[in-house]
Motif scaffolding. Structure first.
Motif, mmCIF file in Angstrom:
data_model
loop_
_atom_site.group_PDB
_atom_site.id
_atom_site.type_symbol
_atom_site.label_atom_id
_atom_site.label_comp_id
_atom_site.label_asym_id
_atom_site.label_seq_id
_atom_site.Cartn_x
_atom_site.Cartn_y
_atom_site.Cartn_z
ATOM 1 N N GLY A 47 90.252 35.762 71.987
ATOM 2 C CA GLY A 47 89.364 35.922 73.130
ATOM 3 C C GLY A 47 89.566 37.318 73.664
ATOM 4 O O GLY A 47 90.651 37.664 74.111
ATOM 5 N N ARG A 49 88.164 40.536 76.059
ATOM 6 C CA ARG A 49 87.257 41.123 77.039
ATOM 7 C C ARG A 49 87.436 42.629 76.982
ATOM 8 O O ARG A 49 88.508 43.147 77.289
ATOM 9 C CB ARG A 49 87.561 40.600 78.443
ATOM 10 C CG ARG A 49 87.400 39.085 78.561
ATOM 11 C CD ARG A 49 87.623 38.626 79.977
ATOM 12 N NE ARG A 49 86.634 39.233 80.851
ATOM 13 C CZ ARG A 49 86.712 39.188 82.187
ATOM 14 N NH1 ARG A 49 87.714 38.593 82.771
ATOM 15 N NH2 ARG A 49 85.779 39.754 82.921
ATOM 16 N N GLU A 105 81.014 30.712 72.017
ATOM 17 C CA GLU A 105 82.316 30.444 72.641
ATOM 18 C C GLU A 105 83.449 30.573 71.635
ATOM 19 O O GLU A 105 84.512 31.112 71.935
ATOM 20 C CB GLU A 105 82.298 29.048 73.262
ATOM 21 C CG GLU A 105 83.527 28.712 74.113
ATOM 22 C CD GLU A 105 84.714 28.215 73.304
ATOM 23 O OE1 GLU A 105 85.859 28.395 73.769
ATOM 24 O OE2 GLU A 105 84.498 27.670 72.211
ATOM 25 N N GLY A 108 83.079 34.646 70.065
ATOM 26 C CA GLY A 108 83.029 35.777 70.987
ATOM 27 C C GLY A 108 82.377 37.009 70.413
ATOM 28 O O GLY A 108 81.232 36.998 69.958
ATOM 29 N N ASN A 109 83.154 38.106 70.378
ATOM 30 C CA ASN A 109 82.615 39.393 69.914
ATOM 31 C C ASN A 109 82.531 39.504 68.399
ATOM 32 O O ASN A 109 82.030 40.502 67.878
ATOM 33 C CB ASN A 109 83.482 40.540 70.445
ATOM 34 C CG ASN A 109 83.445 40.633 71.945
ATOM 35 O OD1 ASN A 109 82.448 40.289 72.567
ATOM 36 N ND2 ASN A 109 84.534 41.087 72.538
ATOM 37 N N ARG A 132 76.465 33.581 77.975
ATOM 38 C CA ARG A 132 77.562 34.298 77.318
ATOM 39 C C ARG A 132 77.072 35.637 76.757
ATOM 40 O O ARG A 132 75.889 35.787 76.454
ATOM 41 C CB ARG A 132 78.134 33.464 76.172
ATOM 42 C CG ARG A 132 78.721 32.114 76.611
ATOM 43 C CD ARG A 132 79.295 31.384 75.400
ATOM 44 N NE ARG A 132 79.757 30.047 75.753
ATOM 45 C CZ ARG A 132 80.944 29.782 76.297
ATOM 46 N NH1 ARG A 132 81.786 30.785 76.532
ATOM 47 N NH2 ARG A 132 81.298 28.542 76.587
#
Length: 457
Positions: A47, A49, A105, A108-109, A132
């Motif tokens: 995960g 950010r 979910e 993610g990226n 998202r």
């Protein structure tokens, strides 16, 4: 974990929703990522950010910064094993929104939406509805309709995103065009051109991902897509880690009917490609796509000159199974085993020797009309009734009507000597000329064919 600017100088811009930014496809490769080898996939879920300082840019920026000064990230690692076959069964009755939310979910990226410029805009809308961040990429083959490019621009503005375009290698395209011309696919099939312009750019894009999202539906192509699951280990392409099983493929629309997709698009009032209003359903490159009639399946507008049941360009080659390959005839020459067509006492069935002799005659006793056909060709099948009726009308008129099966072993001869470009090809052999005249129209009704004959007889 803070990284120096030099460590991220080659991070590129990519498509995300307006509230988050993610790394460009292929830009970051964490070290020591385990390989995955089966549908039970062992992977590290990261995960992540990522927010570059002062990175907020307007849609009309003239350039994208090549580097950022500071990059902060929080990374949480958790090893887990996922049974994607089981997950596909669990999501068999799930809505596209649920499937999209799960995909974004989970990865993610490291996941991106493949956007083709057709009704795949539904994927972007579902991604937006999840709330998202999401990424979008598209393959620009250099041969798309202008309407498709306009659609790309409208989608970017509507969603406030940047679509990441993947382009074919210029040297490869140059070699293909110089050696074989701009339209070689009409003569020897679309696979080579698609491989250069679509498959290889896609392969490069997917090497920077761990999963991708497609707009495949079971009703798009009964011959190749009727069994696609909502999620699967990609059977063809490799992901960031490399090796078989390193890429996951999500198909959120797999179980949705085409009419329901269009109801959704109208309800959400999203941009659509203007070609749809002109009869185009499945949209690809301009030379290889055309409108379909109301009674035709949407994939019949793609590569219409070919005999293949497997209407795939190579992006979803994993859909093709042994059962999708047509049976061969007794000679093993690659010609599908099907019943003959154009059977009538008023039509002369010409063999190779017969058509060669006919084409060499300078002074014929009678003019001839001959169709070069393949019995598996849907367009030959569609004109069978009108051509047989034409034979009846011309019986006793002084014009001979014939047919020559020009597929299989005869195809190269027909292309070199009889002007065969695609099936069917219709030739008129005048009474006092050795040169055959090719029927130029795609109108194959009795009246149109009769007008052609009467103009030349």
């Amino acid at each position: 974990m803070a990284l120096a600017a030099s460590s991220v100088s080659n991070l590129l811009h990519f498509a995300v929703s307006s509230d988050a930014k993610a790394p460009r496809i292929g830009s970051v490769q964490p070290l020591n990522w385990p390989h995955v080898l089966s549908s039970g996939v062992n992977y590290l879920r990261r995960g992540c950010r990522v927010k570059p300082i002062n990175s907020q840019s307007q849609r009309n920026d003239l350039f994208v910064p090549l580097a950022v000064n500071t990059l902060a990230s929080e990374v949480v690692e958790k090893a887990e094993t996922v049974d994607y076959d089981g997950l596909a069964k669990d999501f068999e009755d799930a809505s596209p929104l649920e499937i999209m939310d799960q995909a974004l979910e989970k990865f993610g990226n490291d996941i991106a939406i493949a956007f083709s410029g057709a009704e795949d805009v539904a994927l972007i809308e579902y991604a937006r509805l999840t709330g998202r961040p999401f990424r979008v990429f598209s393959l620009d083959t250099g041969r798309l309709n202008s309407e498709t490019y306009q659609f790309f621009d409208a989608v970017e503005k509507h969603y406030g995103i940047h679509i990441e375009y993947m382009f074919p290698d210029a040297v490869e395209v140059q070699g293909l065009v110089r050696n074989k011309g701009l339209f070689s696919f009409y003569e020897d099939g679309h696979q080579e051109c698609c491989r250069v312009r679509k498959v290889r750019p896609l392969r490069r894009a997917l090497k920077g991902l761990r999963a991708w999202i497609t707009g495949q539906r079971k009703d798009q192509s009964p011959g190749t897509r009727s069994e696609i699951p909502v999620v699967q280990v990609d059977p063809v392409f490799e992901g960031l880690d490399g090796g078989i099983g390193s890429l996951i493929k999500w198909n959120p629309l797999a179980n949705v009917d085409g009419k329901d997709i269009w109801n959704f698009l109208r309800t959400m009032n999203v941009p659509v490609n203007s070609l749809h209003s002109q009869g185009y359903v499945s949209i690809g490159c301009e030379p290889c796509t055309r409108p379909v009639l109301p009674w035709q399946h949407e994939r019949e507008g793609r590569w219409w000159w070919e005999d293949s049941k497997a209407k795939e360009c190579g992006l979803h080659k994993g859909n093709l199974k042994q059962g999708d390959i047509p049976q061969l005839n007794g000679n093993g020459n690659g010609t599908p085993l099907v019943n003959d067509i154009f059977i009538s006492q008023n039509l002369v069935n010409l063999n190779r020797t017969g058509i060669e002799n006919l084409s060499r005659l300078v002074n014929r006793k009678e003019p001839w009309l001959v169709v070069l056909y393949a019995p598996w060709c849907q367009f030959c099948q569609a004109m069978e009734g009108s051509y047989v009726e034409l034979g009846e009308k011309l019986a006793g008129s002084g014009v001979k009507v014939g047919k020559f099966r020009a597929d299989g072993e005869q195809k190269e001869f027909a292309k070199a000597e009889l002007q065969l470009g695609s099936f069917p090809t219709i030739l008129f052999f005048p009474k006092h000329s050795s040169k055959a005249i090719k029927y130029p129209s795609e109108k194959r009704d009795v009246d149109s064919l009769l007008a052609f004959v009467n103009a030349l007889r």
